[in-house]
Design an enzyme around this catalytic site. Structure first.
Site: not given
Ligand code: GRF
Length: 217
Positions: A14, A16, A92, A111
């Site tokens: 998490g 992002n 996911m 992505h």
């Molecule tokens: C990130 O690299 C995003 O681009 C990909 O999955 C990862 C998630 O990381 N889709 P986080 O859970 O946001 O730390």
């Protein structure tokens, strides 16, 4: 002005989500996170949401016999919360066509590559194996096919001599944390239009506001 009501869907760390939470914590930011949903009960991202006092839901895919049932439960939770835009952030699970169509142009993803190159998993390993000089990240509207859809924001990162997947991932992640809030802001300001399968950003003069360039990093 009313702020755009956003949900963030996660499965893990998490980081992002945290970048979006931090952006939305500014009252002047045009979007607010009303709900965080994880399909994994133990996702560390849930703690980030709780810390920010954002309502959370766990909707485990394991509790549904099929994808349609899981997607319907997600849809129901989003509708109940009055969500206008859904951000996938390390979520996911593949979403079914019906869900994606229902949320068309209201569902975005991040992505860790410069799409349409390097769709799918193990991105940084494949970037290094291919010997490309630049990589980066992309925020895009979601379409039924994995990692496809109109591009909203991209940020470029140089691939450096001696990089390994972990080092490269860390630098790309730093850009993800800028690109995702930027894309959310552009959408929430009403500046993003999808025409055909291309995004136009209104009010853009000079260099595209949706391209971040970090050539040294
Ligand atoms: C990130 O690299 C995003 O681009 C990909 O999955 C990862 C998630 O990381 N889709 P986080 O859970 O946001 O730390």
């Amino acid at each position: 002005m009313a702020r755009l009501r956003v949900a963030v869907l996660i499965s893990g760390r998490g980081s992002n989500l945290q970048a979006l939470v931090d952006a939305c914590s500014n009252p002047a930011f045009p979007a607010e996170i009303r709900l965080v949903i994880s399909n994994e009960p133990g996702a560390p991202g849930l703690v980030r949401a709780e810390r920010a006092r954002i309502p959370t839901r766990v909707i485990s895919h394991k509790e549904f016999p099929d994808r349609a049932g899981f997607d319907a439960a997600l849809d129901c939770a989003l509708e109940e919360a009055g969500i206008e835009l859904v951000c996938l952030a390390g979520f996911m699970r593949m979403l079914g066509d019906a869900f994606v169509t229902r949320w068309r142009n209201r569902l975005i993803n991040i992505h860790p590559s410069l799409l349409p190159a390097f769709k799918g998993l193990k991105t940084h390993e494949r970037v290094l194996a291919a010997g490309v000089r630049f990589t980066g990240c992309t925020v895009h509207f979601v379409r039924p096919a994995m990692d496809e859809g109109p591009i909203i924001v991209q940020s470029a990162v140089s691939v450096l001599a001696g990089d390994d997947p972990a080092r490269l991932a860390e630098r790309v992640l730093g850009e993800e944390h800028k690109a995702y809030p930027l894309a959310l802001r552009l959408i929430a300001e009403g500046r993003v239009t999808v025409t055909g399968e291309r995004v136009d950003i209104s009010g853009a003069t000079g260099p595209a506001p949706s391209a971040l360039i970090n050539p040294t990093g």
